[in-house]
Motif scaffolding. Structure first.
Motif, PDB file in Angstrom:
ATOM      1  N   ALA A  76       0.666  -1.029   0.033  1.00 19.79           N
ATOM      2  CA  ALA A  76       0.090   0.067   0.067  1.00 19.79           C
ATOM      3  C   ALA A  76       1.216   1.011  -0.315  1.00 19.79           C
ATOM      4  CB  ALA A  76      -1.263   0.402   1.197  1.00 19.79           C
ATOM      5  N   SER A  77       0.727   2.117  -0.742  1.00 17.18           N
ATOM      6  CA  SER A  77       0.903   3.520  -0.482  1.00 17.18           C
ATOM      7  C   SER A  77       0.244   4.760  -0.440  1.00 17.18           C
ATOM      8  CB  SER A  77       1.688   3.763  -2.162  1.00 17.18           C
ATOM      9  OG  SER A  77       1.129   3.664  -3.165  1.00 17.18           O
ATOM     10  N   GLY A  78       0.528   5.861  -0.146  1.00 19.71           N
ATOM     11  CA  GLY A  78      -0.081   7.109   0.404  1.00 19.71           C
ATOM     12  C   GLY A  78      -0.039   6.907   2.385  1.00 19.71           C
ATOM     13  N   TYR A  79      -1.161   8.600   2.080  1.00 20.10           N
ATOM     14  CA  TYR A  79      -1.046   8.671   3.767  1.00 20.10           C
ATOM     15  C   TYR A  79      -1.929   8.417   4.328  1.00 20.10           C
ATOM     16  CZ  TYR A  79       3.954  10.490   2.452  1.00 20.10           C
ATOM     17  OH  TYR A  79       5.176  10.210   2.096  1.00 20.10           O
ATOM     18  N   ALA A  80      -3.317   7.272   4.287  1.00 22.73           N
ATOM     19  CA  ALA A  80      -4.924   7.681   4.330  1.00 22.73           C
ATOM     20  C   ALA A  80      -4.282   6.099   5.949  1.00 22.73           C
ATOM     21  CB  ALA A  80      -5.026   6.202   3.467  1.00 22.73           C
ATOM     22  N   TYR A  81      -3.407   5.816   5.666  1.00 23.49           N
ATOM     23  CA  TYR A  81      -3.117   4.965   7.392  1.00 23.49           C
ATOM     24  C   TYR A  81      -2.812   5.964   8.500  1.00 23.49           C
ATOM     25  CZ  TYR A  81       2.060   6.820   7.219  1.00 23.49           C
ATOM     26  OH  TYR A  81       3.350   7.910   7.235  1.00 23.49           O
ATOM     27  N   LEU A  82      -2.318   7.398   8.283  1.00 21.84           N
ATOM     28  CA  LEU A  82      -2.085   7.845   9.526  1.00 21.84           C
ATOM     29  C   LEU A  82      -3.441   8.792  10.153  1.00 21.84           C
ATOM     30  CD1 LEU A  82       0.018  11.137   7.505  1.00 21.84           C
ATOM     31  CD2 LEU A  82       0.495   9.702   9.483  1.00 21.84           C
ATOM     32  N   SER A  83      -4.718   8.057   9.438  1.00 21.81           N
ATOM     33  CA  SER A  83      -6.352   8.341  10.041  1.00 21.81           C
ATOM     34  C   SER A  83      -6.825   7.160  10.838  1.00 21.81           C
ATOM     35  CB  SER A  83      -7.000   8.577   9.353  1.00 21.81           C
ATOM     36  OG  SER A  83      -7.047   7.915   8.100  1.00 21.81           O
ATOM     37  N   HIS A  84      -5.165   6.074  11.463  1.00 20.47           N
ATOM     38  CA  HIS A  84      -5.844   4.839  12.077  1.00 20.47           C
ATOM     39  C   HIS A  84      -5.554   4.805  13.201  1.00 20.47           C
ATOM     40  CE1 HIS A  84      -5.627   3.044   6.985  1.00 20.47           C
ATOM     41  NE2 HIS A  84      -6.448   3.684   7.616  1.00 20.47           N
ATOM     42  N   GLU A  85      -5.634   3.954  13.428  1.00 16.71           N
ATOM     43  CA  GLU A  85      -5.670   3.289  15.532  1.00 16.71           C
ATOM     44  C   GLU A  85      -3.823   3.741  15.895  1.00 16.71           C
ATOM     45  OE1 GLU A  85      -6.400   0.967  18.826  1.00 16.71           O
ATOM     46  OE2 GLU A  85      -7.790   1.554  17.855  1.00 16.71           O
ATOM     47  N   ALA A  86      -3.284   4.743  15.700  1.00 14.07           N
ATOM     48  CA  ALA A  86      -1.929   3.748  16.358  1.00 14.07           C
ATOM     49  C   ALA A  86      -1.723   2.333  17.021  1.00 14.07           C
ATOM     50  CB  ALA A  86      -0.885   4.930  16.841  1.00 14.07           C
ATOM     51  N   GLY A  87      -1.884   2.449  17.754  1.00 10.63           N
ATOM     52  CA  GLY A  87      -2.052   1.123  18.770  1.00 10.63           C
ATOM     53  C   GLY A  87      -0.928   1.152  20.299  1.00 10.63           C
ATOM     54  N   PHE A  88       0.458   1.637  19.786  1.00  7.65           N
ATOM     55  CA  PHE A  88       1.224   1.928  20.740  1.00  7.65           C
ATOM     56  C   PHE A  88       1.865   3.103  21.819  1.00  7.65           C
ATOM     57  CE2 PHE A  88       2.981   3.918  16.839  1.00  7.65           C
ATOM     58  CZ  PHE A  88       3.499   4.904  17.599  1.00  7.65           C
ATOM     59  N   GLU A  89       1.658   2.627  22.777  1.00 11.84           N
ATOM     60  CA  GLU A  89       2.427   3.480  24.336  1.00 11.84           C
ATOM     61  C   GLU A  89       3.585   4.655  23.641  1.00 11.84           C
ATOM     62  OE1 GLU A  89       1.024   3.757  26.650  1.00 11.84           O
ATOM     63  OE2 GLU A  89      -0.962   2.970  27.500  1.00 11.84           O
ATOM     64  N   ILE A  90       3.225   5.150  24.047  1.00 14.91           N
ATOM     65  CA  ILE A  90       4.725   6.481  23.680  1.00 14.91           C
ATOM     66  C   ILE A  90       5.266   7.031  25.938  1.00 14.91           C
ATOM     67  CG2 ILE A  90       5.855   8.924  23.626  1.00 14.91           C
ATOM     68  CD1 ILE A  90       3.572   8.395  21.161  1.00 14.91           C
ATOM     69  N   GLY A  91       6.397   6.815  25.995  1.00 12.05           N
ATOM     70  CA  GLY A  91       6.770   7.299  27.320  1.00 12.05           C
ATOM     71  C   GLY A  91       6.908   8.254  27.469  1.00 12.05           C
ATOM     72  N   ASP A  92       6.532   9.304  27.034  1.00 11.42           N
ATOM     73  CA  ASP A  92       6.761  10.811  27.610  1.00 11.42           C
ATOM     74  C   ASP A  92       5.878  11.515  26.411  1.00 11.42           C
ATOM     75  OD1 ASP A  92       7.364  13.467  28.393  1.00 11.42           O
ATOM     76  OD2 ASP A  92       9.863  12.926  28.002  1.00 11.42           O
ATOM     77  N   SER A  93       4.943  12.494  27.195  1.00 10.82           N
ATOM     78  CA  SER A  93       4.278  13.486  25.655  1.00 10.82           C
ATOM     79  C   SER A  93       3.966  14.528  26.194  1.00 10.82           C
ATOM     80  CB  SER A  93       3.197  12.594  26.042  1.00 10.82           C
ATOM     81  OG  SER A  93       2.088  13.258  24.931  1.00 10.82           O
ATOM     82  N   MET A  94       4.111  15.536  25.624  1.00  9.84           N
ATOM     83  CA  MET A  94       4.050  16.935  26.177  1.00  9.84           C
ATOM     84  C   MET A  94       2.733  16.778  25.653  1.00  9.84           C
ATOM     85  SD  MET A  94       6.731  19.133  24.553  1.00  9.84           S
ATOM     86  CE  MET A  94       6.292  20.563  25.093  1.00  9.84           C
ATOM     87  N   ILE A  95       1.556  15.961  24.770  1.00  5.87           N
ATOM     88  CA  ILE A  95      -0.057  16.817  25.066  1.00  5.87           C
ATOM     89  C   ILE A  95      -0.976  15.103  25.490  1.00  5.87           C
ATOM     90  CG2 ILE A  95       0.010  18.555  23.081  1.00  5.87           C
ATOM     91  CD1 ILE A  95      -0.239  16.146  20.795  1.00  5.87           C
ATOM     92  N   SER A  96      -1.977  14.996  25.533  1.00  3.10           N
ATOM     93  CA  SER A  96      -2.411  13.565  25.809  1.00  3.10           C
ATOM     94  C   SER A  96      -2.736  13.470  24.518  1.00  3.10           C
ATOM     95  CB  SER A  96      -4.194  14.455  25.992  1.00  3.10           C
ATOM     96  OG  SER A  96      -4.636  14.656  24.767  1.00  3.10           O
ATOM     97  N   TYR A  97      -2.551  11.660  25.197  1.00  2.00           N
ATOM     98  CA  TYR A  97      -1.853  10.887  24.123  1.00  2.00           C
ATOM     99  C   TYR A  97      -2.454   9.320  24.827  1.00  2.00           C
ATOM    100  CZ  TYR A  97       0.338   6.958  21.004  1.00  2.00           C
ATOM    101  OH  TYR A  97       0.240   6.149  20.101  1.00  2.00           O
TER     102      TYR A  97
END
Length: 395
Positions: A56-77
């Motif tokens: 697959a190509s393109g940027y449609a995946y950007l709107s899909h659910e990420a499903g992984f944690e990020i340990g340090d975030s400046m905004i809610s995530y």
């Protein structure tokens, strides 16, 4: 007056292929055409190969659910957010560490550079040893060393060092209380920005006043009072809310308050100490490039060494310091990508996880390239503007 003949060399017609203007435009058009053809070939070839491999190509995946944690975030995530938000979190983390790194490296590098010129032999040699030690060891090794020292020097959360039941230091980071969220906080932020703007205006007015009357104005202290005082006044006007979020040990880690993680500390420490060694040499060489008569004239006026450095030497050396300093600021921003080596969730780390989950490497690598290019061009544009602003103007 001599009359030139029609056949004189001045009136000879120049062939188009000998005209330097026409020839220059033709060469530029050919180069642009070749570059455009190469770009078209690479893009079409890549798209065909992806289609052949059913990738697959393109940027449609950007709107899909990420499903992984990020340990340090400046905004809610949360893992339920999209890939676009995960990449934004990583970008903000990169900007945070790069911005703080630029500020602290500039301050430390300036102090070390001035210290190398000190008449005190011991201080000059200590500063020289600092520069040689940090400048000649790769940054990645410093990051590994700092991270290992921080993560192994302190106990786990259950045995964390406790200071007045408010500060908890462990191998998970430094936990400390912060004010609980309140509607007055955004207004305090606006007050802080207004204070910074007021301090800039006050500083300019103070310089104009000193140039006109010769009387100095304490613009630094007055500006600091504005920056600190306006948010405090807004806080008092809003009822002085003082509710705090306190860190508490629950299970295997602390909850509440906020934390400075060891990965962030190691990355920031490495970037600041490493880059400040280069900045110190830039500052030292900029000062040494000035005519020796400048320091002698300052001494003849009765200025102390600190006053001469602050009022005479450094302002003139800035015109020599700023251009190479821009390169160091760009290096801090780009070197922050080494955060992935010690596990700090910057832009590169977030995008790498996205590549592993989506398989769309080309699109994600382009995101990294565009992000770093945008930040680097912004820093360069600002520094070029500042360099022109402090440049000497002919009368």
């Amino acid at each position: 007056m001599a009359v030139e003949s029609i056949g004189s060399p001045q009136h000879a017609k120049i062939a188009p292929w000998n005209d330097p203007v026409i020839r220059g435009w033709v060469f530029q058009a050919v180069v642009v055409g070749l570059v455009g053809f190469l770009a078209w070939f690479l893009v079409t070839n890549t798209v065909e190969n992806l289609a052949r491999q059913k990738i697959a190509s393109g940027y449609a995946y950007l709107s899909h659910e990420a499903g992984f944690e990020i340990g340090d975030s400046m905004i809610s995530y949360s893992p339920a957010n999209t890939y676009a938000r995960a990449i934004l979190v990583g970008m903000l983390n990169t900007l945070k560490v790069a911005g703080l790194g630029i500020i602290f490296a500039t301050i430390l590098g300036t102090l070390i550079g001035v210290g190398r010129l000190s008449p005190n032999w011991l201080l000059a040699k200590i500063c020289e040893g600092y520069v040689e030690a940090f400048r000649n060891v790769p940054l990645l090794l410093w990051l590994f060393l700092f991270y290992k020292m921080i993560s192994e020097a302190f106990p786990g959360p259950r045995q964390a060092l406790n200071v007045l039941n408010a500060l908890f230091l462990s191998n998970r980071g430094l936990y400390f209380p912060v004010p609980a969220a309140d509607p007055i906080h955004p207004w305090m932020g606006l007050g802080l920005l207004a204070g910074i703007a007021g301090a800039v205006v006050l500083h300019r007015w103070g310089k104009q006043r000193q140039a006109a009357t010769g009387k100095p104005f304490p613009s630094i202290w007055a500006g600091a009072a504005l920056i600190v005082g306006l948010p405090i006044l807004i806080w008092l006007a809003g009822g002085a809310p003082h509710h705090m979020s306190w860190p508490e040990l629950k299970g295997f880690n602390f909850v509440g308050g906020t934390v400075i993680q060891p990965e962030f500390t190691a990355l920031l420490l490495g970037l600041v100490l490493y880059t400040s060694a280069f900045i110190a040499e830039i500052v030292r060489s900029g000062i040494l490039a000035l005519n020796k008569g400048q320091s002698e004239a300052a001494a003849a006026l009765g200025l102390s060494r600190a006053q001469a450095m602050r009022l005479v030497l450094l302002p003139q050396a800035l015109r020599l310091i700023v251009p190479p300093m821009t390169s160091q600021y760009l290096n801090i921003t780009k070197n922050s990508s080494l955060a992935i080596a010690i596990g700090y969730p910057d832009l590169v780390a977030s995008v790498n996880v996205t590549i592993n989950q989506t398989g769309q490497a080309i699109e994600n690598v382009l995101i990294i390239m565009v992000a770093y290019l945008s930040v680097s061009l912004s820093i360069s544009a600002f520094m070029n503007w500042y360099n022109k602003r402090i440049a000497l103007r002919e009368r």
